[in-house]
Scaffold this motif. Sequence first.
Motif, PDB file in Angstrom:
ATOM      1  N   LEU A 137      61.316 -41.238  -1.637  1.00  7.64           N
ATOM      2  CA  LEU A 137      62.489 -41.636  -2.423  1.00  7.64           C
ATOM      3  C   LEU A 137      63.340 -40.430  -2.800  1.00  7.64           C
ATOM      4  N   ARG A 138      62.708 -39.271  -3.015  1.00  3.57           N
ATOM      5  CA  ARG A 138      63.495 -38.065  -3.294  1.00  3.57           C
ATOM      6  C   ARG A 138      64.371 -37.685  -2.116  1.00  3.57           C
ATOM      7  N   GLY A 139      63.894 -37.944  -0.916  1.00  5.60           N
ATOM      8  CA  GLY A 139      64.710 -37.649   0.256  1.00  5.60           C
ATOM      9  C   GLY A 139      65.956 -38.512   0.350  1.00  5.60           C
ATOM     10  N   VAL A 140      65.944 -39.649  -0.347  1.00  2.00           N
ATOM     11  CA  VAL A 140      67.087 -40.567  -0.320  1.00  2.00           C
ATOM     12  C   VAL A 140      68.130 -40.184  -1.367  1.00  2.00           C
ATOM     13  N   THR A 141      67.694 -39.691  -2.495  1.00  2.00           N
ATOM     14  CA  THR A 141      68.594 -39.510  -3.641  1.00  2.00           C
ATOM     15  C   THR A 141      69.108 -38.082  -3.813  1.00  2.00           C
ATOM     16  N   ARG A 142      68.609 -37.119  -3.064  1.00  2.00           N
ATOM     17  CA  ARG A 142      68.996 -35.739  -3.340  1.00  2.00           C
ATOM     18  C   ARG A 142      70.393 -35.391  -2.835  1.00  2.00           C
ATOM     19  N   LEU A 143      70.975 -36.206  -1.972  1.00  4.89           N
ATOM     20  CA  LEU A 143      72.340 -35.954  -1.498  1.00  4.89           C
ATOM     21  C   LEU A 143      73.305 -36.896  -2.205  1.00  4.89           C
ATOM     22  N   PRO A 144      74.354 -36.358  -2.828  1.00  3.98           N
ATOM     23  CA  PRO A 144      75.303 -37.225  -3.548  1.00  3.98           C
ATOM     24  C   PRO A 144      76.175 -38.034  -2.591  1.00  3.98           C
ATOM     25  N   ILE A 145      76.530 -39.231  -3.021  1.00  2.00           N
ATOM     26  CA  ILE A 145      77.425 -40.110  -2.270  1.00  2.00           C
ATOM     27  C   ILE A 145      78.743 -40.219  -3.028  1.00  2.00           C
ATOM     28  N   GLU A 146      79.842 -40.239  -2.307  1.00  2.00           N
ATOM     29  CA  GLU A 146      81.143 -40.424  -2.935  1.00  2.00           C
ATOM     30  C   GLU A 146      81.991 -41.385  -2.110  1.00  2.00           C
ATOM     31  N   PHE A 147      82.997 -41.942  -2.755  1.00  2.00           N
ATOM     32  CA  PHE A 147      83.909 -42.862  -2.086  1.00  2.00           C
ATOM     33  C   PHE A 147      85.194 -42.097  -1.763  1.00  2.00           C
ATOM     34  N   GLN A 148      85.593 -42.131  -0.485  1.00  2.00           N
ATOM     35  CA  GLN A 148      86.782 -41.408  -0.046  1.00  2.00           C
ATOM     36  C   GLN A 148      87.787 -42.374   0.560  1.00  2.00           C
ATOM     37  N   ARG A 149      89.045 -42.061   0.325  1.00  2.00           N
ATOM     38  CA  ARG A 149      90.153 -42.798   0.933  1.00  2.00           C
ATOM     39  C   ARG A 149      91.069 -41.789   1.608  1.00  2.00           C
ATOM     40  N   ASN A 150      91.212 -41.909   2.936  1.00  2.00           N
ATOM     41  CA  ASN A 150      91.988 -40.955   3.728  1.00  2.00           C
ATOM     42  C   ASN A 150      91.469 -39.539   3.548  1.00  2.00           C
ATOM     43  N   GLY A 151      90.157 -39.409   3.456  1.00  2.00           N
ATOM     44  CA  GLY A 151      89.541 -38.100   3.327  1.00  2.00           C
ATOM     45  C   GLY A 151      89.550 -37.514   1.937  1.00  2.00           C
ATOM     46  N   GLU A 152      90.174 -38.194   0.976  1.00  2.00           N
ATOM     47  CA  GLU A 152      90.252 -37.694  -0.392  1.00  2.00           C
ATOM     48  C   GLU A 152      89.341 -38.513  -1.302  1.00  2.00           C
ATOM     49  N   PRO A 153      88.571 -37.840  -2.196  1.00  2.00           N
ATOM     50  CA  PRO A 153      87.680 -38.567  -3.103  1.00  2.00           C
ATOM     51  C   PRO A 153      88.453 -39.452  -4.081  1.00  2.00           C
ATOM     52  N   ASP A 154      87.903 -40.626  -4.363  1.00  2.00           N
ATOM     53  CA  ASP A 154      88.478 -41.531  -5.350  1.00  2.00           C
ATOM     54  C   ASP A 154      87.724 -41.311  -6.666  1.00  2.00           C
ATOM     55  N   ASP A 155      88.379 -40.660  -7.629  1.00  2.00           N
ATOM     56  CA  ASP A 155      87.695 -40.284  -8.874  1.00  2.00           C
ATOM     57  C   ASP A 155      87.254 -41.493  -9.684  1.00  2.00           C
ATOM     58  N   THR A 156      87.994 -42.581  -9.616  1.00  2.00           N
ATOM     59  CA  THR A 156      87.642 -43.765 -10.409  1.00  2.00           C
ATOM     60  C   THR A 156      86.303 -44.337  -9.980  1.00  2.00           C
ATOM     61  N   ILE A 157      86.106 -44.499  -8.682  1.00  2.00           N
ATOM     62  CA  ILE A 157      84.839 -45.042  -8.181  1.00  2.00           C
ATOM     63  C   ILE A 157      83.733 -43.996  -8.243  1.00  2.00           C
ATOM     64  N   ASN A 158      84.078 -42.747  -7.947  1.00  2.00           N
ATOM     65  CA  ASN A 158      83.053 -41.699  -7.948  1.00  2.00           C
ATOM     66  C   ASN A 158      82.479 -41.456  -9.334  1.00  2.00           C
ATOM     67  N   GLU A 159      83.242 -41.721 -10.356  1.00  2.00           N
ATOM     68  CA  GLU A 159      82.715 -41.614 -11.710  1.00  2.00           C
ATOM     69  C   GLU A 159      81.575 -42.606 -11.923  1.00  2.00           C
ATOM     70  N   GLN A 160      81.689 -43.782 -11.321  1.00  2.00           N
ATOM     71  CA  GLN A 160      80.614 -44.768 -11.398  1.00  2.00           C
ATOM     72  C   GLN A 160      79.402 -44.334 -10.567  1.00  2.00           C
ATOM     73  N   LEU A 161      79.660 -43.728  -9.407  1.00  2.00           N
ATOM     74  CA  LEU A 161      78.573 -43.325  -8.510  1.00  2.00           C
ATOM     75  C   LEU A 161      77.776 -42.159  -9.068  1.00  2.00           C
ATOM     76  N   ARG A 162      78.344 -41.415  -9.995  1.00  2.00           N
ATOM     77  CA  ARG A 162      77.610 -40.305 -10.611  1.00  2.00           C
ATOM     78  C   ARG A 162      76.728 -40.754 -11.772  1.00  2.00           C
ATOM     79  N   SER A 163      76.790 -42.019 -12.111  1.00  2.00           N
ATOM     80  CA  SER A 163      75.988 -42.546 -13.216  1.00  2.00           C
ATOM     81  C   SER A 163      74.521 -42.696 -12.795  1.00  2.00           C
ATOM     82  N   PRO A 164      73.585 -42.624 -13.760  1.00  2.00           N
ATOM     83  CA  PRO A 164      72.149 -42.733 -13.417  1.00  2.00           C
ATOM     84  C   PRO A 164      71.788 -44.039 -12.709  1.00  2.00           C
TER      85      PRO A 164
END
Length: 446
Positions: free
Chosen positions: A85-112
């Motif tokens: 399970l550590r191998g799954v969670t150690r890399l962060p995931i982000e949401f990108q639109r046209n190669g640029e991060p979407d801060d609104t969604i990424n704020e949710q993805l950084r939550s525990p």
Amino acid sequence: MKKLKNTRNNSTKHISQGGMRVPNGQRLPDVVLQMPEIFLFDMNTYMNSVTLAKSIDYSNRTRLFDMYESALLDLHLSGVLAKRLRGVTRLPIEFQRNGEPDDTINEQLRSPWFKQLRKDLIMSEFWGFTLVQFYLDDEGNIRYDLIDRKHYDPVQKQLLKFQGDQQGIPIDNFPNCLFVGTERGLGIFAELMPAVLYKRGDMADWAQFCNIFGMPIREYTYDAGDETARKRLIADARRQGSNAVYIHPKDSELTLIEAGNKTGSSDLYKTFADYWDSKISIRVLGNTLTTDAKETGTQAQGEVHKEEEDDMNADDREFILDILNYHMRPIFSALGFNVEGGEFVYAKKDKIIPSQQIDIVQKLKSMGLPMDDDWLYETFGVEKPKDYEQQKSEAQAQKEAIRSALNDQQNEPPQKGNLNTDKKAFKNRLSRFFGIAPNSGADTDF
């Protein structure tokens, strides 16, 4: 197979889970939880549980899922599972639109909750399925509940109020639910249970063996007709420890027949336990050498096993991305987050060991390939100096000075005289560029 249950047009009912004790006047929760039975299992129980879970018309996985919870008490299994399970969670995931991060969604993805969600989704491969329901908290942030697996029938697609029910409420009545897994699959835990049960029985026998042959036996004798003495000896024996005791009349005999090779018998128990541990490691991680250090293991074998483990982790991470991009997008939209025209990606690649990275950079430099200084500073975490341009110019001037001095030395015709004098002259010419040459001292070659 992964299926999405999203009914944004239906009731916004949130699935409640809890026990029988509820405040007066309140109804029982949608899912009434019961304490799992996690002890006193054997192979016969396992086979009956699998048979019941595989039933076509009246399947029930309650007993089998209790055995799964029992298996998680195994130290080796829980350890290798946590490693995967550590191998799954150690890399962060982000949401990108046209190669640029979407801060609104990424704020949710950084939550525990999102890190825990990835673990629960991977656990669908071990339990057979995972069912979660998403919702917004009072502050408008995404949260989710993991629905107890004993209270969902994936074949009939019904939520069960009590774990033994055969009929329940269609899951379509609840919005923003995500089902990941297969309807009739029993998961990897079904394959691991025999190993856990055999090892558990082996450990019990091993403990009994140590208790019998690892502690001395105390012998008490008494006169055959003295009942008071016999009772007193029994009371004394109970107070003096838990090792074996033999109490007998003086006119009787005690003969102890011990195992012929106690060390060999003990090693047999250990070998049997290690065998099943290795099988558990292979099924969960795809290898053994990254978890257990064996005397026969070599570095080459360890590297091969590490590659196998990395491949499994990479496959798990792709599994997560597929769920996010193909099955959770409608849920994000239903919760008010715009995911049109974007995708979920991993924010960065796997980290490379710094020593290996430096070796790669040096080899590229030796090949004459230009390197970007800013990239080097960022890659190795070194702070770029404030006077970077000035230092760069001075370093370039020194290189040019050395190159010019060497060219002058090569172009001058050879002169007769002391070689050491020629070296001094060359050193003095270089000192005009750097101003660091000593005025006196021992001669050097440069």
